[in-house]
Write a protein that holds these residues in place. Structure first.
Motif, mmCIF file in Angstrom:
data_model
loop_
_atom_site.group_PDB
_atom_site.id
_atom_site.type_symbol
_atom_site.label_atom_id
_atom_site.label_comp_id
_atom_site.label_asym_id
_atom_site.label_seq_id
_atom_site.Cartn_x
_atom_site.Cartn_y
_atom_site.Cartn_z
ATOM 1 N N MET A 792 11.228 -6.834 -7.833
ATOM 2 C CA MET A 792 12.037 -5.567 -7.211
ATOM 3 C C MET A 792 11.013 -4.518 -7.338
ATOM 4 N N VAL A 793 10.067 -4.378 -8.383
ATOM 5 C CA VAL A 793 8.816 -3.389 -8.599
ATOM 6 C C VAL A 793 7.937 -3.421 -7.567
ATOM 7 N N PHE A 794 7.450 -4.759 -7.324
ATOM 8 C CA PHE A 794 6.452 -5.068 -6.237
ATOM 9 C C PHE A 794 7.107 -4.807 -4.787
ATOM 10 N N PHE A 795 8.477 -5.135 -4.759
ATOM 11 C CA PHE A 795 9.055 -4.808 -3.167
ATOM 12 C C PHE A 795 9.126 -3.427 -3.239
ATOM 13 N N VAL A 796 9.696 -2.562 -3.947
ATOM 14 C CA VAL A 796 9.722 -0.999 -3.703
ATOM 15 C C VAL A 796 8.427 -0.565 -3.531
ATOM 16 N N ALA A 797 7.108 -0.774 -4.500
ATOM 17 C CA ALA A 797 5.709 -0.330 -4.233
ATOM 18 C C ALA A 797 5.292 -0.819 -2.934
ATOM 19 N N LYS A 798 5.552 -2.076 -2.337
ATOM 20 C CA LYS A 798 4.902 -2.436 -1.276
ATOM 21 C C LYS A 798 5.756 -1.747 -0.072
ATOM 22 N N LYS A 799 6.969 -1.587 -0.162
ATOM 23 C CA LYS A 799 7.610 -1.091 0.965
ATOM 24 C C LYS A 799 7.220 0.377 1.119
ATOM 25 N N CYS A 800 7.200 1.085 -0.159
ATOM 26 C CA CYS A 800 6.680 2.428 0.147
ATOM 27 C C CYS A 800 5.063 2.664 0.682
ATOM 28 N N GLN A 801 4.454 1.769 0.336
ATOM 29 C CA GLN A 801 3.079 1.643 1.114
ATOM 30 C C GLN A 801 3.069 1.634 2.377
ATOM 31 N N LEU A 802 4.048 0.655 2.850
ATOM 32 C CA LEU A 802 4.130 0.645 4.425
ATOM 33 C C LEU A 802 4.717 1.808 4.965
ATOM 34 N N LEU A 803 5.904 2.518 4.264
ATOM 35 C CA LEU A 803 6.421 3.828 4.839
ATOM 36 C C LEU A 803 5.115 5.006 4.647
ATOM 37 N N SER A 810 6.253 11.140 0.188
ATOM 38 C CA SER A 810 6.783 10.851 -1.017
ATOM 39 C C SER A 810 8.074 11.803 -0.940
ATOM 40 N N ARG A 811 7.975 12.946 -0.276
ATOM 41 C CA ARG A 811 9.342 13.676 -0.284
ATOM 42 C C ARG A 811 10.292 13.096 0.332
ATOM 43 N N ASP A 812 10.105 11.980 1.021
ATOM 44 C CA ASP A 812 11.316 11.416 1.898
ATOM 45 C C ASP A 812 11.990 10.207 1.017
ATOM 46 N N ILE A 813 11.396 9.959 -0.132
ATOM 47 C CA ILE A 813 11.827 8.715 -0.753
ATOM 48 C C ILE A 813 12.556 9.051 -2.124
ATOM 49 N N GLU A 833 2.959 0.493 -10.343
ATOM 50 C CA GLU A 833 2.637 -0.383 -9.046
ATOM 51 C C GLU A 833 2.647 0.491 -7.728
ATOM 52 N N MET A 834 3.231 1.540 -7.579
ATOM 53 C CA MET A 834 2.850 2.229 -6.564
ATOM 54 C C MET A 834 1.507 3.035 -6.521
ATOM 55 N N LYS A 835 1.020 3.492 -7.552
ATOM 56 C CA LYS A 835 -0.300 4.031 -7.597
ATOM 57 C C LYS A 835 -1.383 2.990 -7.070
ATOM 58 N N ARG A 837 -1.118 1.098 -4.796
ATOM 59 C CA ARG A 837 -1.298 0.972 -3.566
ATOM 60 C C ARG A 837 -1.024 2.306 -2.923
ATOM 61 N N LYS A 838 -1.495 3.274 -3.321
ATOM 62 C CA LYS A 838 -1.412 4.581 -2.752
ATOM 63 C C LYS A 838 -2.460 4.664 -1.589
ATOM 64 N N VAL A 839 -1.929 5.386 -0.272
ATOM 65 C CA VAL A 839 -3.016 5.502 0.830
ATOM 66 C C VAL A 839 -3.294 7.071 0.841
ATOM 67 N N SER A 840 -4.160 7.266 2.064
ATOM 68 C CA SER A 840 -4.715 8.736 2.178
ATOM 69 C C SER A 840 -3.631 9.751 2.469
ATOM 70 N N GLN A 841 -2.422 9.308 3.093
ATOM 71 C CA GLN A 841 -1.343 10.349 3.438
ATOM 72 C C GLN A 841 -0.892 10.937 1.809
ATOM 73 N N VAL A 842 -1.134 10.156 0.746
ATOM 74 C CA VAL A 842 -0.425 10.509 -0.233
ATOM 75 C C VAL A 842 -1.413 10.915 -1.421
ATOM 76 N N ASN A 843 -2.767 10.826 -1.046
ATOM 77 C CA ASN A 843 -3.774 11.065 -2.143
ATOM 78 C C ASN A 843 -3.633 12.614 -2.418
ATOM 79 N N ASN A 844 -3.327 13.348 -1.552
ATOM 80 C CA ASN A 844 -3.249 14.714 -2.053
ATOM 81 C C ASN A 844 -2.020 15.087 -2.860
#
Length: 900
Positions: A792-803, A810-813, A833-835, A837-844
């Motif tokens: 479950m933790v893996f799924f949420v983190a992976k899905k957030c990464q794709l989103l 992050s404000r959408d979730i 787990e989310m951190k 997989r963080k991507v440039s869009q959320v680095n700030n």
């Protein structure tokens, strides 16, 4: 120099914006006899007034004719030419003229982008007398016209955004671009020289990056101060370059500034001061100033110091450098005629619909969920874009429902109010029908107070207002009173003025418009007589009448936006203000007479807009019962919803627990939201609220309660009165929040709640709703899965990464748990787990602080585009479906329900 705004004044107490331009000489022959300075001053003054009205919803320019005529007279070619240059369009499209007595009038229609249908992508949003933006073209400096300035600013914004995406920073490499050719090499050598010989001929010419200027006979400091804004702006807005002051441009001879006319220190100082004063507008977070270097070079003549040559090297600038603030004007009653700052002007010039900008990535376009009702591309400058959720009534449908127009028929609407007013006030029907007899086609829109409808203060003596929209007539506002009190005309004029301004600047009406007024007095002894007052001293052209049903419907659709529009919560997310529209069902509740509906229970299905309604009602309370925001109390169960409402600055928001712990006797009006989840553990909140609002027996306050028994998430006593005592009562059945798949799922869960209601819900309360009105048209995602905690933790983190990669933030979730304890227990696991997989869009985003982790109960009344429900189970199966309903209703587009 352009005249200051104080040379023009706004005439008070009028139904329209009228600018008094003072005395003006008219007629081509008479203007040719004037001295050039006076003629130019009048021309610029008139252009300034026209610019202000074009940008502010239109109005009238009134001039006293300096030379009286008993016959019609023309403006004068120079005056008419200046107005044509301002609009770059046909004169009659935006201006009409009339002459009356010793006055001359120019009627100005609001600016919009309609006259340029051939090129929708390059239309400036506002009119300007001068952009004050310069660019370098060959060996000359070019002042950008409005359309060129618009293209220039759009290109700068696009380049900045591309650079930020590709490199994560403004295009610094561009700022250091160097021209690689022989002329640049010679210019570089000259710039770095320490001394020059008087009369020496330079071995290179002017070019697109080299400019020669020779000092004038005025002081060197004054000359430098005069030319720097123009040339530095041009070089900075182009590819950079060199400005050499002290060289004849034709002969290329070094002349310099005589030492007796200026010294080295004073020249360096005046250069630095002049450049520091140049207005700059950034389109990124950068605060950089113009990058330049100065070298004051000694000029010798026969071995003696003769003077100085000023050399300035300018780097290309990332954004926009103005020579001074643009010459663009606006007007309102309070500020008068005023000029826009560079920042204001640039923002308005580049203003665009959120769906047409890169504020949102393509796969998150507003068009996925919302339908544009009013676009900025063809609306007046002060309008904001208007969107409604897909599947809801279009403004044309709302207009036909609320304000229908039928050929050859005059319709009185709303009919229930018309019947109520007619029965309450003897003679009112005869009075208004007598006034309507000349009208064969139109609609008469009745209201207890059009002032309140337009957010103005109510006048207690008004029996009713009626707005007539009829063919071959301007919109006319009738105000019916019982007797005169000396301020009747002020009330009527103020209401008509506000209506006209809002129809254009909020509703986006593109045509020529004025609103006339009539005051009617209903005698208690006679219903057949009425005293009419209010006569406009200005004769408007016939084009200001509504010519046909098409114009009438366009105006009524603008009225729909004025009455049903509200600031969307999306405004904060997108960083620009947009409006949404109430549904017809919501508007019918909102338009209730608060004087007669002091207490009301509003039952609404999940996603039917109860919280929006609560906010709109509080805004209406502030208007009808003039009071500050801190005198209206909003009560909810949970802190997150309290904080959201507090941020809107419409009321004082508290939780139910705080309400029960403190004395709130200073409040008179109370609005309660999500009341089905209130409890009596701290006392009888309902009786306390009633005691406060009914403290003044002769003038009780407002007590409106919003609730939804389907979303009851506890088994305790809610403290609400018995269902049979919840009267008066209204219901909201149209679900406006959730995507199609989520809405269908909600219907199924609601059926389960009906079959197995919690024991603390009053019998029959769930039968209040038959079938919810599900709004179709918004695609969404619904997934229900069974996973262990690790997966479950893996799924949420992976899905957030794709989103995040697809453009969501992050404000959408929201990640919602069954209880607060569970949230605190598992939150860190999900975050870690989310951190990874963080991507440039959320680095700030600092430590994912905008990502919402909470319990389903605490998140009541809020919403997110994407919701993850983590094992939505409850200890008591009696409310299991209610909890599931609460969870699902929070998701607008994506819902993931994950069971352990």
């Amino acid at each position: 120099m352009w005249p200051k705004s104080t040379s023009l004044s706004v005439k008070p107490f009028s139904t329209d914006l009228i600018i008094d331009a003072g005395k003006v000489t008219l007629g081509e022959g008479n203007r040719k006899k004037m001295n050039s300075s006076q003629r130019e001053q009048e021309r610029k003054k008139l252009a300034q007034a026209a610019c202000a009205l074009l940008n502010s919803g239109g109005g009238v320019i009134e001039m006293e004719m300096a030379n009286r005529f008993d016959h019609p007279v023309e403006l004068g070619l120079d005056l008419e030419r200046s107005l044509r240059e301002l609009i770059q369009s046909d004169f009659q499209t935006f201006f009409e003229t009339n002459q009356k007595g010793g006055h001359f009038y120019i009627f100005v229609k609001s600016w919009n982008c309609g006259p340029f249908p051939e090129d929708r992508s390059t239309k400036p949003r506002i009119c300007s007398l001068s952009s004050s933006l310069f660019q370098r073209y060959g060996t000359s400096v070019h002042l950008l016209e409005s359309r060129d300035a618009f293209d220039f600013l759009k290109t700068k914004i696009r380049n900045i955004k591309c650079s930020l995406i590709n490199e994560g920073a403004p295009p610094a490499k561009m700022l250091r671009a160097v021209h690689q050719n022989s002329s640049e090499s010679h210019a570089f050598q000259l710039f770095n020289s320490e001394k020059l010989e008087y009369g020496a001929v330079l071995p290179f010419p002017e070019s697109d990056f080299i400019e020669f200027k020779q000092f004038s006979t005025k002081s060197c400091q004054e000359y430098v101060k005069d030319i720097i804004p123009k040339y530095i702006s041009a070089f900075a807005n182009s590819c950079g370059g060199y400005l050499f002051i002290g060289v004849e441009d034709n002969s290329k001879k070094v002349m310099g500034c005589p030492k007796d006319n200026g010294d080295r220190n004073s020249l360096e100082k005046v250069i630095a001061e002049a450049i520091s004063k140049l207005p700059i507008v950034h389109f990124s977070s950068s605060e950089a100033r113009v990058s330049y270097k100065t070298n004051v070079i000694d000029v010798f003549r026969e071995g003696e110091l003769h003077g100085y040559l000023c050399a300035i090297k300018v780097e290309p600038f990332c954004c926009a450098v103005f020579s001074k603030a643009p010459n663009s004007w606006m007007v309102d009653e309070k500020k008068g005629v005023y000029s826009l700052t560079s920042r204001e002007w640039a923002d308005m010039m580049t203003d665009a619909d959120p769906g047409a900008t890169s504020n949102l990535p393509p796969n998150r376009s507003l068009s996925d969920t919302f339908e544009c009702q009013l676009s900025l591309y063809d609306s007046p400058p002060r309008c904001r874009p208007v969107y409604s959720r897909k599947g809801l009534e279009h403004k044309a449908d709302l207009q036909q429902h609320l304000f229908p127009v039928s050929q050859g028929c005059l319709i009185y609407t709303p009919k229930p109010l018309w019947e109520e007013l007619s029965s309450q006030h003897e003679g009112l029907r005869d009075l208004l029908e007598e006034q309507m007899r000349p009208c064969s086609c139109g609609v008469l829109i009745l209201s207890r107070s059009w002032a309140v409808d337009l957010d103005l203060e109510e006048k207690q003596e008004v029996i009713c207002d009626a707005l007539l929209i009829a063919q071959n007539s301007p919109p006319t506002l009738f105000t019916v009173l019982g007797e005169q009190d000396g301020r009747d005309q002020y009330y009527c004029t103020r209401t008509a003025f506000t209506l006209k301004q809002k129809l254009v600047n909020m509703g986006g009406y593109p045509g020529k418009i004025r609103v006339t007024t009539r005051i009617l007095y209903l005698s208690p002894k006679s219903s057949a007589q009425a005293q009419q007052t209010s006569r406009c001293p200005i004769d408007y052209p016939s084009s200001y009448n509504l010519a046909d049903t098409q114009q009438m419907e366009a105006l009524l659709q603008a009225l729909v936006i004025v009455l049903l529009g509200f600031r969307s919560f999306l405004s904060d997310e997108l960083g620009c203000e947009i409006l949404n529209l109430l549904t017809a069902q919501q508007y019918e509740i909102f338009s209730k007479n608060l004087h007669k509906t002091k207490e009301l229970f509003v039952h609404g299905l999940p996603g039917s807009g109860k919280t929006i309604m609560a906010m709109k009602i509080m805004e209406k309370i502030r208007t009808m019962f003039p009071c500050e925001a801190h005198r209206i109390l909003y009560i909810c169960e949970n802190q997150p919803l309290r904080d959201l409402i507090s941020s809107q600055n419409v009321c004082h928001a508290v939780t139910r627990k705080t309400f029960m712990m403190r004395n709130f006797e200073e409040f008179k009006h109370i609005v309660i939201d999500e009341a089905q989840n209130f409890r009596t553990e701290n006392g009888d909140w309902y009786q306390k609220a009633k005691a406060i609002t009914q403290r003044e027996k002769n003038d009780p306050g407002i007590l409106w309660i919003f609730l939804d028994y389907f979303q009851t998430n506890h088994l305790d006593d809610s403290g609400l009165p018995p269902y049979s005592c919840q009267y008066p009562r209204e219901i909201l059945t149209k679900v406006v929040r959730n995507a199609d798949k989520i809405a269908s799922y909600l219907q199924n869960v609601m059926q389960e709640v009906r079959k197995n209601p919690p024991p603390n819900i009053f019998p029959g309360s769930l039968e209040l709703f038959h079938e919810p009105e599900q709004v179709q048209g918004v695609s969404g995602i619904l997934e229900i899965m069974y996973l262990n905690l690790e997966k479950m933790v893996f799924f949420v983190a992976k899905k957030c990464q794709l989103l995040w990669r697809s453009g969501y933030s992050s404000r959408d979730i929201a990640v919602l748990f069954s209880t607060t304890d569970e949230m605190y227990r598992y939150k860190d696991k999900f975050l870690r787990e989310m951190k990874k997989r963080k991507v440039s869009q959320v680095n700030n985003e600092s430590s994912f602080t905008n990502l919402m982790f909470d319990s389903v109960r605490r998140f009541s009344g809020l919403e997110r585009n994407i919701v993850f429900g983590i094992n939505p189970q409850t200890a008591d199966p009696a409310i299991s479906h209610n909890l599931l309903l609460c969870l699902a209703s929070r998701a607008k587009k994506h819902l993931y329900i994950l069971y352990l």
